[in-house]
Design a protein around this motif. Sequence first.
Motif, mmCIF file in Angstrom:
data_model
loop_
_atom_site.group_PDB
_atom_site.id
_atom_site.type_symbol
_atom_site.label_atom_id
_atom_site.label_comp_id
_atom_site.label_asym_id
_atom_site.label_seq_id
_atom_site.Cartn_x
_atom_site.Cartn_y
_atom_site.Cartn_z
ATOM 1 N N ALA A 49 0.832 -1.206 0.000
ATOM 2 C CA ALA A 49 0.000 0.000 0.000
ATOM 3 C C ALA A 49 0.866 1.255 0.000
ATOM 4 O O ALA A 49 0.529 2.266 -0.590
ATOM 5 N N GLU A 50 2.038 1.188 0.629
ATOM 6 C CA GLU A 50 2.890 2.380 0.752
ATOM 7 C C GLU A 50 3.885 2.535 -0.393
ATOM 8 O O GLU A 50 4.136 3.628 -0.867
ATOM 9 N N VAL A 51 4.519 1.410 -0.778
ATOM 10 C CA VAL A 51 5.565 1.504 -1.810
ATOM 11 C C VAL A 51 5.199 0.763 -3.080
ATOM 12 O O VAL A 51 4.561 -0.288 -3.046
ATOM 13 N N LYS A 52 5.629 1.381 -4.192
ATOM 14 C CA LYS A 52 5.572 0.662 -5.461
ATOM 15 C C LYS A 52 6.809 -0.224 -5.497
ATOM 16 O O LYS A 52 7.931 0.268 -5.428
ATOM 17 N N GLY A 53 6.618 -1.509 -5.588
ATOM 18 C CA GLY A 53 7.756 -2.433 -5.565
ATOM 19 C C GLY A 53 8.423 -2.536 -6.926
ATOM 20 O O GLY A 53 8.167 -1.752 -7.829
ATOM 21 N N ASP A 54 9.308 -3.532 -7.045
ATOM 22 C CA ASP A 54 9.994 -3.768 -8.318
ATOM 23 C C ASP A 54 9.010 -4.280 -9.366
ATOM 24 O O ASP A 54 7.923 -4.752 -9.041
ATOM 25 N N TRP A 55 9.442 -4.203 -10.617
ATOM 26 C CA TRP A 55 8.639 -4.776 -11.684
ATOM 27 C C TRP A 55 8.681 -6.298 -11.574
ATOM 28 O O TRP A 55 9.554 -6.865 -10.897
ATOM 29 N N ARG A 56 7.779 -6.901 -12.286
ATOM 30 C CA ARG A 56 7.690 -8.361 -12.296
ATOM 31 C C ARG A 56 9.022 -8.975 -12.766
ATOM 32 O O ARG A 56 9.484 -8.685 -13.871
ATOM 33 N N PRO A 57 9.644 -9.811 -11.949
ATOM 34 C CA PRO A 57 10.945 -10.383 -12.353
ATOM 35 C C PRO A 57 10.812 -11.344 -13.540
ATOM 36 O O PRO A 57 9.758 -11.986 -13.705
ATOM 37 N N ILE A 58 11.858 -11.419 -14.336
ATOM 38 C CA ILE A 58 11.916 -12.408 -15.415
ATOM 39 C C ILE A 58 13.060 -13.368 -15.126
ATOM 40 O O ILE A 58 14.159 -12.945 -14.769
ATOM 41 N N VAL A 59 12.781 -14.644 -15.279
ATOM 42 C CA VAL A 59 13.804 -15.661 -15.065
ATOM 43 C C VAL A 59 14.036 -16.408 -16.369
ATOM 44 O O VAL A 59 13.085 -16.898 -16.977
ATOM 45 N N PHE A 60 15.284 -16.463 -16.809
ATOM 46 C CA PHE A 60 15.655 -17.326 -17.926
ATOM 47 C C PHE A 60 16.358 -18.539 -17.336
ATOM 48 O O PHE A 60 17.454 -18.420 -16.796
ATOM 49 N N LEU A 61 15.704 -19.668 -17.422
ATOM 50 C CA LEU A 61 16.251 -20.912 -16.855
ATOM 51 C C LEU A 61 16.785 -21.769 -17.991
ATOM 52 O O LEU A 61 16.033 -22.165 -18.875
ATOM 53 N N MET A 62 18.093 -22.026 -17.979
ATOM 54 C CA MET A 62 18.699 -22.816 -19.055
ATOM 55 C C MET A 62 19.202 -24.136 -18.523
ATOM 56 O O MET A 62 19.994 -24.161 -17.577
ATOM 57 N N THR A 63 18.768 -25.223 -19.130
ATOM 58 C CA THR A 63 19.280 -26.532 -18.702
ATOM 59 C C THR A 63 19.510 -27.419 -19.921
ATOM 60 O O THR A 63 18.831 -27.280 -20.935
ATOM 61 N N ASP A 64 20.478 -28.308 -19.802
ATOM 62 C CA ASP A 64 20.752 -29.198 -20.933
ATOM 63 C C ASP A 64 20.523 -30.655 -20.555
ATOM 64 O O ASP A 64 20.888 -31.553 -21.285
ATOM 65 N N GLY A 65 19.922 -30.871 -19.368
ATOM 66 C CA GLY A 65 19.763 -32.263 -18.957
ATOM 67 C C GLY A 65 18.428 -32.555 -18.299
ATOM 68 O O GLY A 65 17.481 -31.779 -18.395
ATOM 69 N N LYS A 66 18.379 -33.674 -17.667
ATOM 70 C CA LYS A 66 17.199 -34.100 -16.907
ATOM 71 C C LYS A 66 17.452 -33.820 -15.434
ATOM 72 O O LYS A 66 18.563 -34.005 -14.971
ATOM 73 N N PRO A 67 16.409 -33.450 -14.667
ATOM 74 C CA PRO A 67 16.621 -33.255 -13.232
ATOM 75 C C PRO A 67 17.083 -34.555 -12.581
ATOM 76 O O PRO A 67 16.589 -35.630 -12.917
ATOM 77 N N THR A 68 18.050 -34.448 -11.654
ATOM 78 C CA THR A 68 18.494 -35.633 -10.918
ATOM 79 C C THR A 68 17.949 -35.611 -9.492
ATOM 80 O O THR A 68 18.338 -36.422 -8.668
ATOM 81 N N ASP A 69 17.092 -34.630 -9.195
ATOM 82 C CA ASP A 69 16.488 -34.599 -7.859
ATOM 83 C C ASP A 69 14.965 -34.572 -7.977
ATOM 84 O O ASP A 69 14.418 -34.541 -9.075
ATOM 85 N N ASP A 70 14.305 -34.559 -6.819
ATOM 86 C CA ASP A 70 12.851 -34.542 -6.782
ATOM 87 C C ASP A 70 12.379 -33.088 -6.865
ATOM 88 O O ASP A 70 12.773 -32.259 -6.054
ATOM 89 N N ILE A 71 11.546 -32.778 -7.855
ATOM 90 C CA ILE A 71 11.157 -31.379 -8.041
ATOM 91 C C ILE A 71 9.796 -31.035 -7.428
ATOM 92 O O ILE A 71 9.377 -29.883 -7.455
#
Length: 347
Positions: free
Chosen positions: A101-123
């Motif tokens: 209500a008091e402050v205008k926050g940051d703009w909506r963040p953008i994430v570029f996620l780059m991967t070349d494999g398969k996850p090896t953990d539980d997501i």
Amino acid sequence: MRRLPIYLLIDVSESMVGENIRMMQDGLEQLVRTLRTDPYALETAHLSIIAFAGKARTLTPLVELVQFYPPRLPIGSGTSLGVAMNHLMDEIERNVQRTTAEVKGDWRPIVFLMTDGKPTDDIEAALARWTQRFASRVSLVGIGVGRHASLAALQRFTETVISLETGEPADFKRFIDWISRSVSSQSRSVSMSREGGLSLAKFDDDIMKKIDDIAKATVVDEDFVIIAGKCQTTKLPYLIKYERFSAMFNVPGMKNPGTYHLVGVYPMERDYDDLSDTRALARTISTDKLIGMPGCPHCGNRFGMALCSCGQVMCVSGPGTATCPSCDLELEMEACDDDFDVGRARG
Ligand SMILES: [Zn+2]
Ligand SMILES: [Zn+2]
């Protein structure tokens, strides 16, 4: 001032070793060079680099472009996508100012996620957290690099999934250029105080495909085998990379299609262990499938693939006594013509 936070979440697992990591490293420099010429980006865009393998680490915390210097990208073992997403969410929670209500926050963040494999953990846990608390306020672009990327895992986090099918430096440059233009266009859009959607640059159809159809997004068999060794002299890690023979040459009627040829051996820094998954290696490969044996890239020992009974691959100069750099066992090395199984890195 309202910032536009840009996160690059980069997979630095072992399969990236060699040419790929170099392209990515050059790509970061290119990205910053380009963005610094854009007055809109200079004014609003803030950049953060997070690397992940078995573990995740913030290499550069959110910083404005003029202060950004591309970090050196490390390499580690494993592809813990769940760990990486949790790390990203922690960063966003800590560093992105929310609108109140008091402050205008940051703009909506953008994430570029780059991967070349398969996850090896539980997501699953990370996915639940993302869906409940982040998906609606962060734009995530999932980018599968190469043919081994698991687009299906990316698709569970975001509708915007892109497949980058290239191993060529020139194509990779065009891809980085696409990221720059997307950041530029978003910077412009928020400078005109437009809230809301993500405005990505037009896709470069020659090298990128937007994936809508999960059926097309299958993961093919691996073309690489990576073995992690440790130098007996310096105790530093190194990676030995082999490529499937048929992936390099298409030889009809080839006798032994299951063999892999040596691509190279790469010295790693000590931080390889920091980013690596510590679980025991799950898969092995017999040395009769591996053609070409490298020396040690750290100390120049002639044999880079001696095996200790603890499972550690190490370097030796030849027959005689050696000490395992992992378990400190004294070993009597003798020449042997038999094939043996070595543990494969998690990739
Ligand atoms: Zn060595
Ligand atoms: Zn050992």
